[in-house]
Design a protein around this motif. Structure first.
Motif, PDB file in Angstrom:
ATOM      1  N   ILE A  99       0.877  -1.178   0.000  1.00  0.00           N
ATOM      2  CA  ILE A  99       0.000   0.000   0.000  1.00  0.00           C
ATOM      3  C   ILE A  99       0.909   1.221   0.000  1.00  0.00           C
ATOM      4  O   ILE A  99       1.686   1.427   0.939  1.00  0.00           O
ATOM      5  CB  ILE A  99      -0.908   0.004   1.242  1.00  0.00           C
ATOM      6  N   PHE A 100       0.848   2.022  -1.049  1.00  0.00           N
ATOM      7  CA  PHE A 100       1.686   3.221  -1.147  1.00  0.00           C
ATOM      8  C   PHE A 100       0.876   4.440  -0.707  1.00  0.00           C
ATOM      9  O   PHE A 100      -0.252   4.648  -1.163  1.00  0.00           O
ATOM     10  CB  PHE A 100       2.181   3.407  -2.579  1.00  0.00           C
ATOM     11  N   LEU A 101       1.463   5.247   0.171  1.00  0.00           N
ATOM     12  CA  LEU A 101       0.759   6.403   0.718  1.00  0.00           C
ATOM     13  C   LEU A 101       0.913   7.656  -0.142  1.00  0.00           C
ATOM     14  O   LEU A 101       0.238   8.658   0.100  1.00  0.00           O
ATOM     15  CB  LEU A 101       1.232   6.679   2.143  1.00  0.00           C
ATOM     16  N   GLY A 102       1.823   7.622  -1.127  1.00  0.00           N
ATOM     17  CA  GLY A 102       1.870   8.695  -2.110  1.00  0.00           C
ATOM     18  C   GLY A 102       2.768   9.867  -1.797  1.00  0.00           C
ATOM     19  O   GLY A 102       2.604  10.941  -2.397  1.00  0.00           O
ATOM     20  N   TYR A 103       3.730   9.684  -0.896  1.00  0.00           N
ATOM     21  CA  TYR A 103       4.654  10.765  -0.570  1.00  0.00           C
ATOM     22  C   TYR A 103       5.983  10.570  -1.299  1.00  0.00           C
ATOM     23  O   TYR A 103       6.280   9.472  -1.780  1.00  0.00           O
ATOM     24  CB  TYR A 103       4.875  10.844   0.937  1.00  0.00           C
ATOM     25  N   CYS A 104       6.767  11.641  -1.352  1.00  0.00           N
ATOM     26  CA  CYS A 104       8.086  11.582  -1.984  1.00  0.00           C
ATOM     27  C   CYS A 104       9.168  11.396  -0.924  1.00  0.00           C
ATOM     28  O   CYS A 104       9.083  11.958   0.174  1.00  0.00           O
ATOM     29  CB  CYS A 104       8.355  12.846  -2.788  1.00  0.00           C
ATOM     30  N   ASP A 105      10.172  10.621  -1.278  1.00  0.00           N
ATOM     31  CA  ASP A 105      11.315  10.365  -0.412  1.00  0.00           C
ATOM     32  C   ASP A 105      11.944  11.682   0.039  1.00  0.00           C
ATOM     33  O   ASP A 105      12.129  12.602  -0.755  1.00  0.00           O
ATOM     34  CB  ASP A 105      12.332   9.528  -1.194  1.00  0.00           C
ATOM     35  N   ALA A 137       8.987  10.899  11.074  1.00  0.00           N
ATOM     36  CA  ALA A 137       7.657  11.393  10.720  1.00  0.00           C
ATOM     37  C   ALA A 137       6.650  10.252  10.630  1.00  0.00           C
ATOM     38  O   ALA A 137       5.502  10.384  11.084  1.00  0.00           O
ATOM     39  CB  ALA A 137       7.726  12.158   9.393  1.00  0.00           C
ATOM     40  N   VAL A 138       7.068   9.126  10.046  1.00  0.00           N
ATOM     41  CA  VAL A 138       6.179   7.972   9.949  1.00  0.00           C
ATOM     42  C   VAL A 138       5.866   7.427  11.349  1.00  0.00           C
ATOM     43  O   VAL A 138       4.711   7.052  11.632  1.00  0.00           O
ATOM     44  CB  VAL A 138       6.796   6.886   9.049  1.00  0.00           C
ATOM     45  N   HIS A 139       6.852   7.385  12.207  1.00  0.00           N
ATOM     46  CA  HIS A 139       6.608   6.947  13.591  1.00  0.00           C
ATOM     47  C   HIS A 139       5.527   7.795  14.243  1.00  0.00           C
ATOM     48  O   HIS A 139       4.540   7.275  14.786  1.00  0.00           O
ATOM     49  CB  HIS A 139       7.896   7.034  14.408  1.00  0.00           C
ATOM     50  N   ARG A 140       5.706   9.100  14.204  1.00  0.00           N
ATOM     51  CA  ARG A 140       4.768   9.993  14.893  1.00  0.00           C
ATOM     52  C   ARG A 140       3.369   9.898  14.310  1.00  0.00           C
ATOM     53  O   ARG A 140       2.374   9.850  15.047  1.00  0.00           O
ATOM     54  CB  ARG A 140       5.289  11.430  14.811  1.00  0.00           C
ATOM     55  N   ALA A 141       3.287   9.858  12.997  1.00  0.00           N
ATOM     56  CA  ALA A 141       1.974   9.787  12.353  1.00  0.00           C
ATOM     57  C   ALA A 141       1.292   8.454  12.621  1.00  0.00           C
ATOM     58  O   ALA A 141       0.068   8.388  12.809  1.00  0.00           O
ATOM     59  CB  ALA A 141       2.116  10.031  10.848  1.00  0.00           C
ATOM     60  N   THR A 142       2.070   7.377  12.645  1.00  0.00           N
ATOM     61  CA  THR A 142       1.490   6.056  12.899  1.00  0.00           C
ATOM     62  C   THR A 142       0.962   5.958  14.322  1.00  0.00           C
ATOM     63  O   THR A 142      -0.111   5.377  14.557  1.00  0.00           O
ATOM     64  CB  THR A 142       2.523   4.952  12.626  1.00  0.00           C
ATOM     65  N   GLU A 153      10.654  13.901   1.818  1.00  0.00           N
ATOM     66  CA  GLU A 153       9.675  14.980   1.961  1.00  0.00           C
ATOM     67  C   GLU A 153       8.584  14.661   2.976  1.00  0.00           C
ATOM     68  O   GLU A 153       7.737  15.502   3.259  1.00  0.00           O
ATOM     69  CB  GLU A 153       9.036  15.298   0.606  1.00  0.00           C
ATOM     70  N   VAL A 154       8.611  13.454   3.531  1.00  0.00           N
ATOM     71  CA  VAL A 154       7.550  13.052   4.462  1.00  0.00           C
ATOM     72  C   VAL A 154       7.552  13.941   5.705  1.00  0.00           C
ATOM     73  O   VAL A 154       6.494  14.322   6.216  1.00  0.00           O
ATOM     74  CB  VAL A 154       7.712  11.573   4.862  1.00  0.00           C
ATOM     75  N   ALA A 155       8.749  14.299   6.166  1.00  0.00           N
ATOM     76  CA  ALA A 155       8.854  15.125   7.372  1.00  0.00           C
ATOM     77  C   ALA A 155       8.256  16.513   7.163  1.00  0.00           C
ATOM     78  O   ALA A 155       7.921  17.201   8.144  1.00  0.00           O
ATOM     79  CB  ALA A 155      10.312  15.242   7.798  1.00  0.00           C
ATOM     80  N   HIS A 156       8.120  16.942   5.906  1.00  0.00           N
ATOM     81  CA  HIS A 156       7.590  18.275   5.613  1.00  0.00           C
ATOM     82  C   HIS A 156       6.142  18.225   5.146  1.00  0.00           C
ATOM     83  O   HIS A 156       5.555  19.262   4.834  1.00  0.00           O
ATOM     84  CB  HIS A 156       8.454  18.949   4.543  1.00  0.00           C
ATOM     85  N   ALA A 157       5.579  17.035   5.098  1.00  0.00           N
ATOM     86  CA  ALA A 157       4.204  16.878   4.627  1.00  0.00           C
ATOM     87  C   ALA A 157       3.217  17.346   5.695  1.00  0.00           C
ATOM     88  O   ALA A 157       3.557  17.463   6.884  1.00  0.00           O
ATOM     89  CB  ALA A 157       3.935  15.420   4.279  1.00  0.00           C
ATOM     90  N   ASP A 158       1.997  17.609   5.274  1.00  0.00           N
ATOM     91  CA  ASP A 158       0.938  17.970   6.209  1.00  0.00           C
ATOM     92  C   ASP A 158       0.707  16.810   7.181  1.00  0.00           C
ATOM     93  O   ASP A 158       0.385  15.689   6.757  1.00  0.00           O
ATOM     94  CB  ASP A 158      -0.344  18.272   5.441  1.00  0.00           C
ATOM     95  N   VAL A 159       0.900  17.073   8.458  1.00  0.00           N
ATOM     96  CA  VAL A 159       0.831  16.001   9.458  1.00  0.00           C
ATOM     97  C   VAL A 159      -0.565  15.393   9.512  1.00  0.00           C
ATOM     98  O   VAL A 159      -0.723  14.167   9.541  1.00  0.00           O
ATOM     99  CB  VAL A 159       1.254  16.523  10.847  1.00  0.00           C
TER     100      VAL A 159
END
Length: 246
Positions: free
Chosen positions: A82-88, A131-136, A90-96
């Protein structure tokens, strides 16, 4: 008594994170009839451009790495990625809020009872991992509020020999395993899967390290619901039993 349906969801940042963190575990449980899903924030667009004589053009790398991930998950017996659609990078700068919502939607769709992701430092300190840790974590608490059965959240953890061999500094839950999964029967498959990422030098180096090391377990820390630090289980659906090497 085991539940009728068991499901594991791994949430990571890049293709190959799932294998370095939990490849043996995913293989073992998929073969035991557990539904195994992997959600990946990016397609690894900023990774290395091939190994050995292989040369990958930057514009082709997302396609190459996505195909590598699909192949690896097929090897494990897991579901398609399952791809979430973010760019390598750039996840840390994405809308949380958007990232949390996407991960929560995946959880609601696949209804896992076990969720695995990075711990607070993402093991390497990579901003995408953190960023993935925090969002998850945030998505997990949204999901558990409506889940039919209370889910459990785990962080990838490392045992002391692995921390030393990797030359990294970790503290807290990432070096406090509460679950260790015996992957001795799947270690060779994990190494093979790492080598399937032919575009990535880091994956190839990690394959060599795993192959020559005596490691036969993968470790995790149960973040929610919390458990006593002195209780270590030998699987996600196993009775408490502290392994001799801990």
């Amino acid at each position: 008594m085991l539940p009728t349906r068991r499901c594991i969801l791994g949430v990571f940042a890049h293709p190959d994170d799932e294998t370095s963190c939990a490849g043996g575990t995913f293989s073992r449980y998929a073969r035991e009839g557990v539904d195994v899903y992997v959600a990946t924030a990016t397609r690894g667009e900023q990774g290395s451009l091939g190994t050995g004589s292989q040369v990958v053009a930057r514009q082709d790398l997302p396609r190459v790495r996505s195909a590598e991930l699909c192949t690896v998950l097929q090897m494990y017996g897991a579901k398609p990625p399952i791809f979430l659609g973010y760019c390598d990078q750039e996840v840390a700068h994405a809308d949380v809020g958007g990232l949390v919502a996407k991960i929560a939607a995946v959880m609601t769709t696949v209804t896992p009872d076990v969720i695995i992701t990075f711990g607070p430092t993402g093991l390497s300190g990579h901003p995408d991992h953190v960023a993935v840790h925090r969002a998850t974590v945030a998505a997990f608490h949204q999901y558990r509020a409506t889940a039919a059965i209370e889910p459990r959240l785990y962080y990838k953890a490392l045992l002391a020999p692995a921390v030393k061999a990797l030359g990294i500094t970790l503290a807290g839950p990432e070096v406090q395993p509460t679950v260790v999964v015996d992957i001795s029967a799947y270690k060779a498959l994990k190494v093979q899967a790492l080598r399937t990422y032919t575009s990535q030098e880091d994956a190839r180096r990690l394959a060599e390290l795993f192959e020559r090391s005596p490691w036969t377990v993968e470790a995790f820390h149960q973040a929610y619901p919390p458990v006593p630090a002195d209780i270590v289980t030998t699987g996600f659906w196993a009775a408490s039993a502290t392994p001799a090497f801990l």
